[in-house]
Design an enzyme around this catalytic site. Structure first.
Site, PDB file in Angstrom:
ATOM      1  N   HIS A 165       0.819  -1.215   0.000  1.00  0.00           N
ATOM      2  CA  HIS A 165       0.000   0.000   0.000  1.00  0.00           C
ATOM      3  C   HIS A 165       0.856   1.271   0.000  1.00  0.00           C
ATOM      4  CE1 HIS A 165      -4.178   0.817  -0.122  1.00  0.00           C
ATOM      5  NE2 HIS A 165      -4.401   1.124   1.136  1.00  0.00           N
ATOM      6  N   ASN A 181      -6.824   6.530   3.712  1.00  0.00           N
ATOM      7  CA  ASN A 181      -8.242   6.790   3.453  1.00  0.00           C
ATOM      8  C   ASN A 181      -8.627   8.256   3.585  1.00  0.00           C
ATOM      9  OD1 ASN A 181      -8.278   4.044   3.142  1.00  0.00           O
ATOM     10  ND2 ASN A 181      -9.493   3.643   4.974  1.00  0.00           N
ATOM     11  N   ASP A 222      -0.947   2.552  -5.341  1.00  0.00           N
ATOM     12  CA  ASP A 222      -0.926   1.130  -5.648  1.00  0.00           C
ATOM     13  C   ASP A 222      -2.279   0.744  -6.243  1.00  0.00           C
ATOM     14  OD1 ASP A 222      -2.523  -0.450  -3.108  1.00  0.00           O
ATOM     15  OD2 ASP A 222      -1.926   1.628  -2.803  1.00  0.00           O
ATOM     16  N   ASN A 233      -9.342   3.503  -1.850  1.00  0.00           N
ATOM     17  CA  ASN A 233      -9.904   4.433  -0.871  1.00  0.00           C
ATOM     18  C   ASN A 233      -9.193   5.780  -0.838  1.00  0.00           C
ATOM     19  OD1 ASN A 233     -11.884   2.615  -0.046  1.00  0.00           O
ATOM     20  ND2 ASN A 233     -10.563   1.717   1.513  1.00  0.00           N
TER      21      ASN A 233
END
Length: 190
Positions: A20, A66, A91, A112
């Site tokens: 991530h 997020n 990513d 997100n």
């Protein structure tokens, strides 16, 4: 001409080598190659890089993935830049590991961080580079996979991809979108 380049990731050493955090890794490699140093600023770590009269503010948001839109919106406003001068690196588990996609606009693709940026900017008309991390996980294992550490071999690949991504960004701002797409929209042999 000035640009904001936001690499998405999560803050904290426990996330530094995770799938991530590829956005952070690309910006770290760019800063290192340019002898630039990140400083902690409001909503993120920031470094300054120049190339052929273009100025880039590299942003690693400190808001967690997020909520990346909060940092991106703040820095766009601070730098007085329109969304067309924003590029986001993230990513993407819908793309095989090592493949890269460059687009000037589009949906979040379920990411997100991108979703939050689109929501807070009120537009999807900003450039983005999505770096494939693959989706080699079983049902229900998505969170563990994206927050899992890359292997040593994968980390070496990310270093190589980072150089290519920076080259593509430089081409985008100097030569144009078509040339950048030719450089960046690549598929690895899987």
């Amino acid at each position: 001409m000035n640009y904001l380049v936001a690499g998405l990731g999560n803050i904290g050493s426990e996330y530094s080598a995770t799938r991530h955090n590829i956005g952070f890794m690309v910006l770290d490699a760019w800063a290192k190659a340019s002898n630039a140093v990140f400083s902690v600023e409001r909503y993120g770590s920031v470094a300054e890089v120049s190339f052929k009269g273009r100025h880039f503010t590299l942003l690693k948001p400190s808001t967690y993935m997020n909520l990346s839109g909060t940092a991106v919106r703040y820095w766009l406003q601070k730098l007085h830049l329109p969304p067309e001068q924003l590029l986001v690196i993230s990513d993407d588990l819908n793309i095989p590991f090592g493949d890269i996609r460059f687009r000037l606009k589009g949906s979040s693709g379920g990411h997100n961080g991108l979703e939050n940026i689109i929501a807070l900017l009120g537009t999807d008309a900003f450039a983005r580079i999505r770096v494939g991390i693959g989706n080699d996980f079983s049902l229900g294992g998505q969170i563990g996979y994206v927050l899992g550490n890359l292997s040593e071999e994968e980390l070496k690949s990310v270093d190589e991809m980072s150089g290519l991504i920076v080259k593509g960004i430089e081409e985008w701002v100097t030569i144009g979108t078509e040339r950048a797409m030719n450089t960046l929209n690549i598929r690895q042999k899987h």
